[in-house]
Structure formats: C-alpha cells, structure tokens
Design a protein around this motif. Structure first.
Motif, PDB file in Angstrom:
ATOM      1  N   ALA A   1       0.824  -1.203   0.000  1.00  0.00           N
ATOM      2  CA  ALA A   1       0.000   0.000   0.000  1.00  0.00           C
ATOM      3  C   ALA A   1       0.860   1.256   0.000  1.00  0.00           C
ATOM      4  O   ALA A   1       1.784   1.382   0.808  1.00  0.00           O
ATOM      5  CB  ALA A   1      -0.919   0.008   1.226  1.00  0.00           C
ATOM      6  N   ASP A   2       0.541   2.167  -0.907  1.00  0.00           N
ATOM      7  CA  ASP A   2       1.156   3.492  -0.859  1.00  0.00           C
ATOM      8  C   ASP A   2       0.491   4.255   0.282  1.00  0.00           C
ATOM      9  O   ASP A   2      -0.721   4.151   0.488  1.00  0.00           O
ATOM     10  CB  ASP A   2       0.918   4.211  -2.189  1.00  0.00           C
ATOM     11  CG  ASP A   2       1.627   5.555  -2.246  1.00  0.00           C
ATOM     12  OD1 ASP A   2       2.485   5.828  -1.378  1.00  0.00           O
ATOM     13  OD2 ASP A   2       1.315   6.339  -3.157  1.00  0.00           O
ATOM     14  N   ILE A   3       1.266   5.019   1.045  1.00  0.00           N
ATOM     15  CA  ILE A   3       0.692   5.756   2.174  1.00  0.00           C
ATOM     16  C   ILE A   3      -0.322   6.789   1.695  1.00  0.00           C
ATOM     17  O   ILE A   3      -1.431   6.889   2.219  1.00  0.00           O
ATOM     18  CB  ILE A   3       1.798   6.424   3.012  1.00  0.00           C
ATOM     19  CG1 ILE A   3       2.490   5.383   3.895  1.00  0.00           C
ATOM     20  CG2 ILE A   3       1.214   7.539   3.895  1.00  0.00           C
ATOM     21  CD1 ILE A   3       3.562   5.928   4.792  1.00  0.00           C
ATOM     22  N   ARG A   4       0.052   7.570   0.688  1.00  0.00           N
ATOM     23  CA  ARG A   4      -0.836   8.637   0.209  1.00  0.00           C
ATOM     24  C   ARG A   4      -1.634   8.139  -0.988  1.00  0.00           C
ATOM     25  O   ARG A   4      -1.102   7.969  -2.080  1.00  0.00           O
ATOM     26  CB  ARG A   4      -0.008   9.869  -0.162  1.00  0.00           C
ATOM     27  CG  ARG A   4       0.746  10.451   1.028  1.00  0.00           C
ATOM     28  CD  ARG A   4       1.438  11.755   0.680  1.00  0.00           C
ATOM     29  NE  ARG A   4       2.230  12.247   1.791  1.00  0.00           N
ATOM     30  CZ  ARG A   4       1.750  12.945   2.814  1.00  0.00           C
ATOM     31  NH1 ARG A   4       0.469  13.260   2.828  1.00  0.00           N
ATOM     32  NH2 ARG A   4       2.532  13.342   3.794  1.00  0.00           N
ATOM     33  N   MET A   5      -2.915   7.911  -0.748  1.00  0.00           N
ATOM     34  CA  MET A   5      -3.808   7.401  -1.788  1.00  0.00           C
ATOM     35  C   MET A   5      -5.112   8.188  -1.770  1.00  0.00           C
ATOM     36  O   MET A   5      -5.443   8.831  -0.768  1.00  0.00           O
ATOM     37  CB  MET A   5      -4.111   5.911  -1.561  1.00  0.00           C
ATOM     38  CG  MET A   5      -2.931   4.973  -1.690  1.00  0.00           C
ATOM     39  SD  MET A   5      -3.427   3.235  -1.456  1.00  0.00           S
ATOM     40  CE  MET A   5      -4.398   2.957  -2.951  1.00  0.00           C
ATOM     41  N   PRO A   6      -5.857   8.152  -2.862  1.00  0.00           N
ATOM     42  CA  PRO A   6      -7.205   8.719  -2.845  1.00  0.00           C
ATOM     43  C   PRO A   6      -8.054   7.941  -1.820  1.00  0.00           C
ATOM     44  O   PRO A   6      -7.708   6.817  -1.465  1.00  0.00           O
ATOM     45  CB  PRO A   6      -7.706   8.496  -4.269  1.00  0.00           C
ATOM     46  CG  PRO A   6      -6.461   8.354  -5.092  1.00  0.00           C
ATOM     47  CD  PRO A   6      -5.481   7.656  -4.196  1.00  0.00           C
ATOM     48  N   PRO A   7      -9.137   8.524  -1.295  1.00  0.00           N
ATOM     49  CA  PRO A   7      -9.761   9.733  -1.842  1.00  0.00           C
ATOM     50  C   PRO A   7      -9.173  11.052  -1.375  1.00  0.00           C
ATOM     51  O   PRO A   7      -9.351  12.068  -2.029  1.00  0.00           O
ATOM     52  CB  PRO A   7     -11.204   9.594  -1.366  1.00  0.00           C
ATOM     53  CG  PRO A   7     -11.101   8.790  -0.095  1.00  0.00           C
ATOM     54  CD  PRO A   7      -9.993   7.814  -0.327  1.00  0.00           C
ATOM     55  N   ASP A   8      -8.480  11.077  -0.231  1.00  0.00           N
ATOM     56  CA  ASP A   8      -8.024  12.356   0.321  1.00  0.00           C
ATOM     57  C   ASP A   8      -6.574  12.674  -0.008  1.00  0.00           C
ATOM     58  O   ASP A   8      -6.118  13.796   0.205  1.00  0.00           O
ATOM     59  CB  ASP A   8      -8.209  12.371   1.840  1.00  0.00           C
ATOM     60  CG  ASP A   8      -9.670  12.246   2.254  1.00  0.00           C
ATOM     61  OD1 ASP A   8     -10.518  12.794   1.520  1.00  0.00           O
ATOM     62  OD2 ASP A   8      -9.949  11.601   3.279  1.00  0.00           O
ATOM     63  N   LEU A   9      -5.836  11.671  -0.495  1.00  0.00           N
ATOM     64  CA  LEU A   9      -4.419  11.841  -0.829  1.00  0.00           C
ATOM     65  C   LEU A   9      -3.614  12.343   0.365  1.00  0.00           C
ATOM     66  O   LEU A   9      -2.689  13.150   0.220  1.00  0.00           O
ATOM     67  CB  LEU A   9      -4.262  12.793  -2.023  1.00  0.00           C
ATOM     68  CG  LEU A   9      -4.687  12.218  -3.378  1.00  0.00           C
ATOM     69  CD1 LEU A   9      -4.620  13.283  -4.460  1.00  0.00           C
ATOM     70  CD2 LEU A   9      -3.818  11.014  -3.750  1.00  0.00           C
ATOM     71  N   GLU A  10      -3.979  11.860   1.545  1.00  0.00           N
ATOM     72  CA  GLU A  10      -3.207  12.155   2.743  1.00  0.00           C
ATOM     73  C   GLU A  10      -2.580  10.846   3.223  1.00  0.00           C
ATOM     74  O   GLU A  10      -1.698  10.324   2.560  1.00  0.00           O
ATOM     75  CB  GLU A  10      -4.103  12.828   3.783  1.00  0.00           C
ATOM     76  CG  GLU A  10      -4.579  14.214   3.324  1.00  0.00           C
ATOM     77  CD  GLU A  10      -5.415  14.921   4.351  1.00  0.00           C
ATOM     78  OE1 GLU A  10      -5.765  14.302   5.389  1.00  0.00           O
ATOM     79  OE2 GLU A  10      -5.730  16.112   4.135  1.00  0.00           O
ATOM     80  N   ASP A  11      -3.042  10.327   4.344  1.00  0.00           N
ATOM     81  CA  ASP A  11      -2.498   9.046   4.809  1.00  0.00           C
ATOM     82  C   ASP A  11      -3.518   7.925   4.657  1.00  0.00           C
ATOM     83  O   ASP A  11      -3.539   6.968   5.432  1.00  0.00           O
ATOM     84  CB  ASP A  11      -2.019   9.146   6.254  1.00  0.00           C
ATOM     85  CG  ASP A  11      -3.152   9.483   7.217  1.00  0.00           C
ATOM     86  OD1 ASP A  11      -4.253   9.821   6.742  1.00  0.00           O
ATOM     87  OD2 ASP A  11      -2.934   9.395   8.428  1.00  0.00           O
ATOM     88  N   ASP A  12      -4.360   8.023   3.610  1.00  0.00           N
ATOM     89  CA  ASP A  12      -5.441   7.052   3.405  1.00  0.00           C
ATOM     90  C   ASP A  12      -4.921   5.620   3.286  1.00  0.00           C
ATOM     91  O   ASP A  12      -5.525   4.684   3.808  1.00  0.00           O
ATOM     92  CB  ASP A  12      -6.237   7.418   2.157  1.00  0.00           C
ATOM     93  CG  ASP A  12      -6.787   8.833   2.211  1.00  0.00           C
ATOM     94  OD1 ASP A  12      -8.007   8.990   2.207  1.00  0.00           O
ATOM     95  OD2 ASP A  12      -5.982   9.777   2.240  1.00  0.00           O
ATOM     96  N   GLY A  13      -3.802   5.457   2.571  1.00  0.00           N
ATOM     97  CA  GLY A  13      -3.242   4.122   2.397  1.00  0.00           C
ATOM     98  C   GLY A  13      -2.751   3.537   3.708  1.00  0.00           C
ATOM     99  O   GLY A  13      -2.913   2.340   3.974  1.00  0.00           O
ATOM    100  N   LEU A  14      -2.140   4.381   4.542  1.00  0.00           N
ATOM    101  CA  LEU A  14      -1.683   3.918   5.853  1.00  0.00           C
ATOM    102  C   LEU A  14      -2.865   3.505   6.711  1.00  0.00           C
ATOM    103  O   LEU A  14      -2.822   2.471   7.386  1.00  0.00           O
ATOM    104  CB  LEU A  14      -0.893   5.026   6.554  1.00  0.00           C
ATOM    105  CG  LEU A  14      -0.435   4.698   7.979  1.00  0.00           C
ATOM    106  CD1 LEU A  14       0.586   3.572   7.969  1.00  0.00           C
ATOM    107  CD2 LEU A  14       0.143   5.936   8.659  1.00  0.00           C
ATOM    108  N   ARG A  15      -3.944   4.297   6.703  1.00  0.00           N
ATOM    109  CA  ARG A  15      -5.140   3.952   7.486  1.00  0.00           C
ATOM    110  C   ARG A  15      -5.701   2.600   7.035  1.00  0.00           C
ATOM    111  O   ARG A  15      -6.117   1.778   7.863  1.00  0.00           O
ATOM    112  CB  ARG A  15      -6.225   5.020   7.315  1.00  0.00           C
ATOM    113  CG  ARG A  15      -5.888   6.396   7.787  1.00  0.00           C
ATOM    114  CD  ARG A  15      -5.636   6.457   9.262  1.00  0.00           C
ATOM    115  NE  ARG A  15      -4.297   6.969   9.544  1.00  0.00           N
ATOM    116  CZ  ARG A  15      -3.608   6.740  10.629  1.00  0.00           C
ATOM    117  NH1 ARG A  15      -4.110   5.971  11.561  1.00  0.00           N
ATOM    118  NH2 ARG A  15      -2.406   7.240  10.805  1.00  0.00           N
ATOM    119  N   ALA A  16      -5.722   2.395   5.724  1.00  0.00           N
ATOM    120  CA  ALA A  16      -6.213   1.111   5.208  1.00  0.00           C
ATOM    121  C   ALA A  16      -5.306  -0.032   5.660  1.00  0.00           C
ATOM    122  O   ALA A  16      -5.781  -1.103   6.056  1.00  0.00           O
ATOM    123  CB  ALA A  16      -6.296   1.153   3.688  1.00  0.00           C
TER     124      ALA A  16
END
Length: 215
Positions: free
Chosen positions: A51-66
C-alpha cells in the motif's frame, strides 16, 4: 505467494506488478484508492498487501489507514507500506505493538526489484522488513537522553541491520565479522535497552528498534 497492490499512480503500480510477477508472485488484485484496497484485501485475502501511504480519496495518509485496518482486522495478512518520504510517525503507527508481518519501504526502492521482492517475501514469512535507509537515518539521529546514547558505533550498526530483519548470520556477513561477535553485540544491546531475557528473541530484536523510535 498471493499479493494485492494498492497504488494510484499508474506507472508505479504497473512497475510493481511487473516486478512481482517476474519473481513468480501471483498479483491477485490491484487497487487505486484506500476503500478499493480494503475491499480487495477482504475479497482475495492475499498473503501480503502493498500500500502506498498517500492514496485517494483524500491523498493524505489514506493508504496507511487502510493498512492499519488490514493489520487489525486481518492479522494473518502481511502489509508492506510504501512512503515517498521518511516519516518516523508512520513507521511507529504501522509497527505498533506487533512487529511481525510488516514492512516499511521508501517508494524509491520500487526501482530496485530485489529489495521490493525480498521485503514482500520476508513479510509473507511473518518477519519485519524496514527500509535500511529509514532505519539508518533514525538510528544515527541524535536523541537527547535516549538509551541509545549508550550504544557503541558498532552496536548501532547491528541495530540498523536487525531492524531490516536480518538474522545474526546476515548481520555477520554484512559487517564482515563472526556470528559469535554479532551475538555478543546483540546481547549487549538488549542489556543496555533493558529488554528482558524472557522476551522472545525475534520479538526483542524488533523491540530494540521500537524502543529507539519511541524515545
């Protein structure tokens, strides 16, 4: 080995998939945003999620949260997170209290196929795979009052290699010393950092690095 890849940048995503497939890894799903990544992990239940850390939808730390949700709800799935920049807080959150089956790589390492494949294999095996460049910068950074102040330069080298997930034999090969010499350094490190003999050996190795990150 079955892997799901979460990356919103098309060229990077295709590059990761190609590297993995050439190494014999079965890429069972790809995701372009964090919700898609979670859905793909639940659907395919792979051995590892990248997982990339910065992903849509918000392009912040969405990938990390996932990735954190996957580790919390599907603990048998390994997670390798890709970061554009060194973020110590992200590394701490990702590893948490369970250092097994987790990897943290700088995104630039995707250009080096063997590093990416090695990290995925180690995470799939339940080990840790923290980027050597990240660990080196964190370990060498001066911390006031840190228990790491008591480590010798050689012991700091050993901690850096431990954080990468290397065994004593692997550390010995990298430092061109004997395995018994490494074992002595590791014992000294555990003692200086106050890690008990009752802790499992592999767990103590990662705890040593966590102790530094949390100091």
């Amino acid at each position: 080995m079955r892997v799901v890849v979460g990356e919103d940048q098309t060229l990077v995503r295709e590059g990761i998939v190609r590297v993995l497939e050439r190494a014999g890894v079965d890429v069972v799903g790809v995701a372009v945003d964090a919700p898609d990544l979670l859905d793909s992990a639940r659907t395919h239940h792979p051995d590892v999620v990248i997982a990339d850390i910065r992903m849509p939808p918000d392009l912040e730390d969405d990938g990390l949260r996932a990735a954190l949700e996957i580790r919390a709800t599907m603990p048998d799935i390994g997670v390798v997170v890709l970061s554009q920049f060194l973020e110590a807080q992200y590394a701490r959150e990702l590893v948490g209290e369970r250092p097994e089956g987790v990897g943290y790589l700088l995104k630039e390492k995707v250009a080096y196929p063997q590093i990416l494949v090695d990290a995925v294999c180690r995470v799939a095996a339940g080990e840790s795979a923290l980027d050597p460049d990240v660990i080196e910068r964190l370990v060498l950074r001066k911390r006031v009052g840190s228990p790491f102040d008591d480590l010798t330069p050689r012991e700091r080298d050993v901690v850096t290699l431990m954080a990468e997930g290397r065994s004593n034999a692997g550390i010995a090969a990298a430092l061109v010393v004997s395995v018994p010499a490494v074992e002595r350094h590791v014992t000294s490190i555990f003692s200086k950092l106050g890690l008990r003999q009752s802790d499992a050996a592999q767990h103590r190795r990662v705890l040593a690095v966590l102790r530094y990150l949390q100091s």
